[in-house]
Write a protein that holds these residues in place. Structure first.
Motif, short mmCIF file in Angstrom:
data_model
loop_
_atom_site.label_atom_id
_atom_site.label_comp_id
_atom_site.label_asym_id
_atom_site.label_seq_id
_atom_site.Cartn_x
_atom_site.Cartn_y
_atom_site.Cartn_z
N ASN A 176 25.75 -19.84 -14.96
CA ASN A 176 26.86 -19.93 -13.78
C ASN A 176 26.17 -20.68 -12.70
OD1 ASN A 176 29.18 -20.13 -12.18
ND2 ASN A 176 28.80 -18.13 -11.27
N LYS A 209 28.50 -9.78 -15.14
CA LYS A 209 27.90 -11.38 -15.08
C LYS A 209 28.66 -12.12 -15.88
CE LYS A 209 24.16 -10.60 -12.50
NZ LYS A 209 22.58 -10.88 -12.98
N ALA A 210 28.28 -13.39 -15.75
CA ALA A 210 29.10 -14.43 -16.67
C ALA A 210 28.73 -14.37 -18.20
CB ALA A 210 28.93 -15.85 -15.99
N GLN A 257 32.85 -9.88 -18.06
CA GLN A 257 32.85 -10.93 -16.86
C GLN A 257 34.05 -10.55 -16.20
OE1 GLN A 257 32.42 -14.85 -18.64
NE2 GLN A 257 34.13 -14.52 -20.03
N ARG A 303 28.77 -14.61 -9.50
CA ARG A 303 30.26 -14.95 -10.05
C ARG A 303 30.91 -15.92 -9.00
NH1 ARG A 303 32.22 -10.96 -12.81
NH2 ARG A 303 34.45 -10.62 -11.84
N THR A 306 29.60 -12.45 -20.64
CA THR A 306 29.73 -11.23 -21.14
C THR A 306 31.03 -10.55 -21.11
OG1 THR A 306 29.44 -9.81 -18.94
CG2 THR A 306 27.31 -10.64 -19.87
N GLN A 328 23.86 -9.48 -20.04
CA GLN A 328 23.80 -10.96 -19.78
C GLN A 328 22.84 -11.80 -20.57
OE1 GLN A 328 22.81 -13.78 -16.44
NE2 GLN A 328 25.15 -14.30 -16.38
#
Length: 839
Positions: A151, A450-451, A456, A500, A453, A275
């Motif tokens: 991200n 986390k991004a 998210q 995020r 996952t 992640q």
């Protein structure tokens, strides 16, 4: 005080060897033959950055090309930063002390969100504008790579390009593309960025525009339909990926002061919160043969005495038992330890247990993550309470002194019952200890969605809720044998914000930096009050990014980053979590995440059965060796004066290993090389002749030591001579040493010296370790002292156990010199005199 260059700063700061750049295996190139210069910048202290093998890999890869020079730079500590600013000196690289803004490319490592302010600090010190739109071709191109690029949006405005995924091949392609662009006399930045955008894994933020809808959601719109997604770069086979076999050996005490070898990349377990387990798919294991080859070459080139095997899940490595057997068979007689940082609960097989019994025992780490079985199933941890308890009991029975347990709070669907289950699990483990002197270290962090996952879309718990949960656990675990640690919830809040967030956060970062935020990941430097001020000033709504559950239809800031995992798979895993269903290990059953094409990209496992272990020296053969003691004289001059004593000992020990000198070891469970130094020089002092004693095998030739050791020593250290040690008879008498001191600033006052000479007593105060005061009379310890010019003097000092004074102390007591004038003085120990000198 006038400071002209960083050499003037080094005597004034802590751990000055951080900034020398003369480590073993560091590379310095002639810029007359260089087409491209790259500064590899790590936004944290030297001790942290030199422990990151990703940086070592890139340094190794780039410098293999004769026309590319890659140099290193780390975030300077606060004291060094202050001197740079006060003296108007820009941030410099280590190897050639080249200003950062003179490099063609600066490549930053994005490993941790709370290092982001340090990125701005390094650019600021290099006099480089923060935003990419403000930089023309008179400035270096600023690129970055690392896990935070999955991200990249919160920092995208600062970078010309970012690498998503494995960087080994990408960075070389980018370098070659830059050289081609330069050779074709292109003067447009845009044309280079377009060429880079065609390389798989390269993200050019300026080729996308951030738009915000009526809900405040960021939509990333590409300027070209042909470049609408950034696909992660993946190395399909680690055996064909370059890995350094001559890594730089850091000075000082790096966080990981050992040889570190990546035995696999990726993880197959599928933990829904992790992640790294998602973005590094698929698992790719290095072959046993390749690991052994790298290890043997690296041990020979570094002199390390400890090899650490690293991966996301070392216990899952298919050939772990034969790998350990081979390494231990090869290294046991050489007193080289083999270790690994952690094992997954339930991965201790009988064969592995027998091998691990021989491993040096320090700390044993297990990450249950959640206390209840229900919550472990929600996050797909795939371990049971029985696995955890049995693994801990086994580890303690095998000799580990301490157990480390990692948990998270605030996981999706967590209730008070789950927190109670966490506490109860620790109680059970405490009760299961066979030795009551063993400790259980419990560490708790707040979960961050986390991004990329399955979680998210989940929300992060509030600061108040996080603090309340930690306080509950803290009170319950206030027991003997349990040590409880936790990450500051305020740190977790900021980490979540940056993990995020979107491009609107760039102004927040600049605002926080300008207020003084640095080293936010260090508890002693973290200033949440300054972050609060910056958040208020920029109008950032942290709850928008953190505290709300996101819709599955909502555009996410990282949607244009394609890690290979489909959004459909992540949604299916989220639905399984809500139903408390587990997913199988994709090592054995494909879960359909979308990463593998099963042509080029697929799980690669190490299948190994043959024994290739080197013949081990038997105890009988070892016992037949005969030893002798050598007396080795050496000089410590120039940059070597910035080595502390323990650092110096370490440098010599590893140089001795690299030189292949066989030394004697002490007895016991943890044998140590038999080496002792005659004097312990304070940091900053030079010496023409120091002495240490080394026990070696009787076949070692003393006359060869100087040559082979000098080939391995860093700049400033030099062996003068070596001879077999013959103890002198008679009682020891106090040593008398002569010194020369020269001032860089200030002058020696003759009136102050006369006052000393005419005084009957001239005492200095010492406080011992127990806090007791002791007075030393300089009139008895200073045998001679003479000013030879306004800025130079000579002295001889008596030295004996319990009554010893250093030249710096003498200068401070006798002369009206400032702290900086004494610290920057050049003090050289000239040698020992016979005890017949009188004042």
């Amino acid at each position: 005080m006038n400071i002209e260059n960083i050499n003037d700063i080094l005597p004034l700061v802590e751990q000055p060897s951080r900034y020398l750049g003369s480590e073993i295996n560091s590379i310095k190139k002639d810029y007359n033959n260089i087409k491209l210069s790259i500064a590899l910048a790590f936004p944290d202290l030297y001790e942290v950055g030199t422990s990151h093998f990703g940086l070592q890999i890139l340094y190794h890869i780039l410098n293999k090309h004769q026309n590319i020079a890659a140099e290193r730079v780390f975030a300077p500590a606060p004291d060094f930063e202050a001197y740079l600013r006060a003296s108007n000196i820009p941030l410099l690289s280590l190897e050639s002390q080249r200003p950062l803004n003179k490099f063609d490319i600066i490549g930053l490592s994005l490993l941790y969100e709370l290092n982001f302010t340090n990125i701005l600090m390094m650019l600021d010190l290099a006099r480089i504008p923060f935003y990419s739109k403000e930089r023309d071709l008179s400035y270096p191109l600023i690129i970055a790579g690392g896990p935070c690029t999955c991200n990249p949006e919160p920092v995208a405005d600062f970078f010309d390009a970012l690498v998503v995924g494995d960087g080994e091949n990408v960075v070389v392609e980018m370098a070659m593309s830059w050289i081609h662009w330069k050779e074709n006399a292109c003067n447009e930045k845009e044309s280079l960025l377009k060429a880079w955008s065609e390389i798989k894994g390269v993200y050019i933020p300026s080729f996308f525009e951030a738009k915000y809808d009526e809900h405040g959601f960021q939509n990333i719109l590409p300027f070209s339909a042909r470049y609408s997604k950034v696909v992660r770069s993946i190395i399909p086979d680690l055996d064909y990926a370059p890995f350094p076999d001559m890594p730089v050996v850091p000075f000082g005490r790096p966080v990981h002061d050992r040889l570190r070898i990546e035995i696999s990349r990726g993880c197959t377990r599928g933990c829904r919160f992790c992640q790294a387990g998602m973005i590094y798919r698929p698992v790719r294991e290095r072959s046993v043969e390749n690991i052994i080859d790298i290890s043997n070459k690296s041990i020979g080139s570094t002199g390390y005495e400890d090899v650490s095997l690293l991966s996301l899940s070392t216990g899952d490595y298919c050939s772990l038992s034969p790998l350990l057997e081979n390494l231990m068979a090869s290294y046991e007689s050489k007193h080289i330890a083999v270790s690994f940082p952690s094992l997954r609960a339930g991965s201790l097989t009988p064969d592995l247990i027998n091998i691990i019994k021989k491993v040096r025992k320090t700390g044993f780490t297990i990450a249950p993550e959640a206390g209840s079985q229900r919550l472990r199933d929600v996050i797909n941890k795939n371990i049971t309470e029985e696995d955890i308890i049995n693994s801990v009991k086994t580890a303690l029975d095998m000799g580990w002194q301490g157990i480390k347990l990692y948990f998270m709070i605030g996981l999706p669907s967590e209730t008070d019952d789950d927190i109670k289950a966490l506490i109860d699990l620790v109680y059970k483990l405490r009760k299961a200890r066979s030795r009551k002197n063993s400790s259980i270290n419990v560490s708790v962090t707040t979960f961050i969605p986390k991004a990329h996952t399955p979680f998210q879309w989940s929300s992060q718990i509030s600061l108040a809720e996080s603090s309340e949960k930690i306080e509950t656990i803290k009170k319950a675990l206030y027991l003997s044998g349990i040590h409880f640690k936790w990450q500051n919830p305020k740190v977790s809040l900021l980490e979540g914000l940056w993990a995020r967030g979107d491009r609107r956060l760039s102004s927040l970062l600049v605002n926080a930096y300008n207020r003084g935020c640095r080293f936010d990941g260090w508890s002693d430097r973290f200033r949440y009050d300054l972050w609060e001020e910056a958040i208020t000033d920029t109008g950032i709504d942290t709850s928008f990014y953190l505290l709300r559950k996101r819709s599955l239809l909502e555009p996410l800031p990282w949607d244009h980053i394609d890690t290979g995992i489909s959004k459909e798979f992540l949604i299916s895993e989220l639905e399984k979590a809500e139903k408390i269903e587990i997913s199988n290990d994709c090592r054995y059953e494909c879960g359909g995440c979308g990463v593998c094409d099963f042509v080029r990209i697929e799980p690669k496992l190490s299948c190994y059965s043959d024994e290739v272990a080197e013949k081990k020296t038997s105890e009988t053969e070892e016992g037949k060796k005969h030893y002798k003691k050598l007396k080795i004289n050496f000089s410590k001059m120039g940059p070597a004066r910035f080595f502390g004593h323990l650092e110096l000992v370490n440098i010599f020990l590893r140089s001795i290993r690299r030189a292949g000198i066989e030394v004697g070891y002490s007895e016991g469970f943890h044998p140590m090389p038999k080496i002792s130094f005659e004097d312990t020089l304070p940091m900053g002092m030079e010496s023409l002749c120091e002495t240490f004693y080394l026990t070696v095998t009787d076949r070692t030739q003393p006359e060869s030591i100087a040559k082979i050791l000098n080939e391995q020593l860093p700049e400033g250290l030099s062996v003068i001579d070596c001879q077999e040690y013959v103890p002198a008879g008679g009682a020891d008498s106090p040593n008398i040493y002569s010194y020369e001191a020269s001032l860089r600033a200030g002058s020696f006052c003759t009136e102050s010296l006369k006052l000393f000479e005419t005084s009957a007593n001239f005492e200095i105060e010492r406080i011992n370790k127990k806090g007791k005061q002791k007075l030393l009379n300089l009139k008895e310890l200073v045998k001679t002292i003479k000013i030879t010019s306004y800025d130079r003097l000579e002295m001889t000092l008596s030295s004996e156990s319990g009554n010893m004074v250093r030249p710096g102390e003498v200068l401070k007591k006798i002369f009206p010199l400032t702290h900086e004038e004494i610290k920057t003085a050049r003090i050289v120990k000239l040698g020992a005199l016979k005890n017949r000198t009188s004042r």
